[in-house]
Design a protein around this motif. Structure first.
Motif, PDB file in Angstrom:
ATOM      1  N   ASP A   1       3.723   8.780  -5.474  1.00 18.27           N
ATOM      2  CA  ASP A   1       3.350   7.313  -5.835  1.00 18.27           C
ATOM      3  C   ASP A   1       3.179   7.137  -7.376  1.00 18.27           C
ATOM      4  N   ALA A   2       2.728   8.116  -8.057  1.00 14.17           N
ATOM      5  CA  ALA A   2       2.310   7.860  -9.450  1.00 14.17           C
ATOM      6  C   ALA A   2       3.609   7.520 -10.266  1.00 14.17           C
ATOM      7  N   PHE A   3       4.738   8.220  -9.874  1.00 15.27           N
ATOM      8  CA  PHE A   3       5.952   8.103 -10.435  1.00 15.27           C
ATOM      9  C   PHE A   3       6.514   6.571 -10.205  1.00 15.27           C
ATOM     10  N   PHE A   4       6.076   6.209  -9.176  1.00 15.49           N
ATOM     11  CA  PHE A   4       6.648   4.924  -8.506  1.00 15.49           C
ATOM     12  C   PHE A   4       5.863   3.820  -9.598  1.00 15.49           C
ATOM     13  N   THR A   5       4.601   4.065  -9.461  1.00 13.61           N
ATOM     14  CA  THR A   5       3.886   3.144 -10.137  1.00 13.61           C
ATOM     15  C   THR A   5       4.082   3.218 -11.585  1.00 13.61           C
ATOM     16  N   ASP A   6       4.422   4.186 -12.212  1.00 15.74           N
ATOM     17  CA  ASP A   6       4.821   3.931 -13.582  1.00 15.74           C
ATOM     18  C   ASP A   6       6.146   3.365 -13.913  1.00 15.74           C
TER      19      ASP A   6
ATOM     20  N   ASP B   1       7.011 -13.709  -9.590  1.00 16.08           N
ATOM     21  CA  ASP B   1       6.371 -14.361  -8.327  1.00 16.08           C
ATOM     22  C   ASP B   1       6.899 -13.640  -7.212  1.00 16.08           C
ATOM     23  N   THR B   2       7.770 -13.038  -7.080  1.00 20.40           N
ATOM     24  CA  THR B   2       8.325 -12.183  -5.811  1.00 20.40           C
ATOM     25  C   THR B   2       7.318 -10.832  -5.738  1.00 20.40           C
ATOM     26  N   LEU B   3       7.281 -10.348  -7.188  1.00 27.41           N
ATOM     27  CA  LEU B   3       6.335  -9.153  -7.164  1.00 27.41           C
ATOM     28  C   LEU B   3       4.979  -9.289  -6.685  1.00 27.41           C
TER      29      LEU B   3
ATOM     30  N   LYS C   1       3.127  -2.089  -3.537  1.00 25.29           N
ATOM     31  CA  LYS C   1       4.254  -0.953  -2.927  1.00 25.29           C
ATOM     32  C   LYS C   1       4.882  -1.421  -1.618  1.00 25.29           C
ATOM     33  N   LYS C   2       3.922  -1.470  -0.658  1.00 25.50           N
ATOM     34  CA  LYS C   2       4.227  -1.620   0.725  1.00 25.50           C
ATOM     35  C   LYS C   2       5.105  -2.940   1.174  1.00 25.50           C
TER      36      LYS C   2
ATOM     37  N   TYR D   1      -0.079  -3.088  -8.161  1.00 22.13           N
ATOM     38  CA  TYR D   1       0.913  -1.910  -8.040  1.00 22.13           C
ATOM     39  C   TYR D   1       0.230  -0.890  -8.622  1.00 22.13           C
ATOM     40  N   GLY D   2      -1.252  -0.808  -8.683  1.00 24.43           N
ATOM     41  CA  GLY D   2      -1.868   0.293  -9.079  1.00 24.43           C
ATOM     42  C   GLY D   2      -2.030   0.640 -10.675  1.00 24.43           C
ATOM     43  N   LEU D   3      -1.569  -0.573 -11.454  1.00 23.76           N
ATOM     44  CA  LEU D   3      -1.306  -0.182 -12.936  1.00 23.76           C
ATOM     45  C   LEU D   3      -2.777  -1.008 -13.588  1.00 23.76           C
ATOM     46  N   PRO D   4      -3.284  -0.222 -14.580  1.00 26.32           N
ATOM     47  CA  PRO D   4      -4.469  -0.687 -15.375  1.00 26.32           C
ATOM     48  C   PRO D   4      -4.029  -1.953 -16.428  1.00 26.32           C
ATOM     49  N   ASP D   5      -5.424  -2.373 -16.741  1.00 29.77           N
ATOM     50  CA  ASP D   5      -5.123  -3.242 -17.907  1.00 29.77           C
ATOM     51  C   ASP D   5      -6.002  -3.174 -19.048  1.00 29.77           C
TER      52      ASP D   5
END
Ligand code: GLY
Length: 347
Positions: free
Chosen positions: A174-179, A197-199, A205-206, A297-301
């Protein structure tokens, strides 16, 4: 099977997309040379090397396999002599080719070896991470790291073919996918509001999995268009650096170990867009939109690193010498532009 053609004159090539292709790569490698030298790392190699080697052998090639330790350290300049020695030992000639089976580290290293061994031999990219599939395997930027920094010795050396199998992402953590998702979101930000918009509509991810093939294809198509206009990174291609100036400085602050590239880029996209909004250079609300989709998607800001220290890294970066810094800003989501400024922009 789907295909994109990257039109770069005599350096043109196809990107081929096909699920399950990893077991059939031999069918897609149409070369006259007899020998192929496959480079991979111990993680990817343990899962995919056997099937890649046997498919290539079945197609009539003589294959040698070079398995390196996984991780950024493998992309070091110091690793090169041993790899060149193996190539000589295997009697790889200019007619033969290298095969990069792995993520960005293996792709960049193998590409650099291909660009330099015997003044240049062909190479084929089989990217196995999301980041490598949507970004680093396309466009011919190849490099190794020096102790002073990442990618400081490199070349533009286009692959002969890029073979993308979305199935292999199933074995990615999951970590690599998020990356990799940071770069996917970046493409939406700089070039394609519909993709963004699709994202957002997928919500994470699901929700993304059912449309992942189309999303990866779209990212590659955006990169194709950018690279065709500016192969050598003198203008348009710099748009791909959206979020990377602050992101790179942040990675450097942490010694390129604590923070992943994707996390750093996500923070960088938010930081630069917030600053641009404050200066009236980006439509209001854009930074929050980016943060919202990154979070899905689990990414920080943001990050606890003191901004003033990170900004010092921007000012000291060799790429930003001479007080000049070309940043990438958004007018709004999907519409990006280059904005020449200085490191002061971040203060
Ligand atoms: N990864 C940025 C580029 O290929 O230009």
């Amino acid at each position: 099977m789907r295909k994109l053609h990257v039109d770069l004159g005599k350096n043109s090539y196809d990107i081929i997309f096909d699920r399950g292709l990893i077991s059939r790569v031999g069918e897609y490698v149409g070369r006259d040379g007899k020998k192929l030298f496959v480079m991979t790392d111990d993680n990817v190699g343990a899962i995919y090397a056997d099937r890649v080697v046997s498919s290539l052998e079945k197609a009539g090639y003589e294959v040698s396999l070079c398995v390196l330790p996984h991780g950024e350290k493998t992309k070091s300049f110091d690793v090169l002599p041993a790899v060149y020695a193996r190539l000589l030992q295997e009697k790889i000639t200019r007619k033969d080719a290298l095969v990069a089976l792995g993520g960005g580290v293996i792709g960049d290293l193998c590409g650099f070896v291909a660009a330099t061994y015997l003044r240049g031999v062909g190479f084929i990219q089989i990217p196995t991470s999301l980041l490598a599939q949507v970004d680093s395997s396309i466009g011919g930027k190849v490099a190794v790291d020096l102790p002073e920094g990442k990618n400081l010795v490199g070349a533009f050396w286009q692959p002969e073919t890029v073979l993308i199998d979305v199935d292999v992402l199933g074995t990615l953590s999951d970590a690599f996918f998020t990356d990799g998702m940071a770069e996917v979101i970046k493409y939406g930000c700089i070039k394609d509001k519909k993709l963004f918009d699709t994202l957002a509509a997928c919500g994470g991810k699901k929700g993304l999995v059912p449309v992942l093939d189309d999303v990866i294809y779209r990212c590659c198509d955006i990169k194709r268009g950018v690279v065709e206009k500016d192969e050598k990174d003198k203008g348009e291609r710099m748009l791909l650096n959206f979020g990377h100036t602050y992101g790179h400085a942040l990675e450097k602050y942490y010694g390129f170990e604590k923070l992943s590239h994707g996390n750093a880029v996500a923070i960088g996209m938010y930081v630069i867009t917030s600053l641009a909004e404050k200066r009236g250079l980006t439509a209001k609300g854009t930074a929050d939109e980016i943060a919202r989709v990154c979070a899905m998607y689990g990414l920080p800001d943001s990050d606890p690193a003191p901004e003033s220290e990170v900004v010092k890294g921007i000012a000291n970066d060799k790429k930003n010498l001479g007080d000049k810094l070309v940043t990438v800003l958004l007018k709004e989501i999907g519409d990006s532009y280059l904005y020449p400024t200085t490191a002061e922009f971040f203060v």
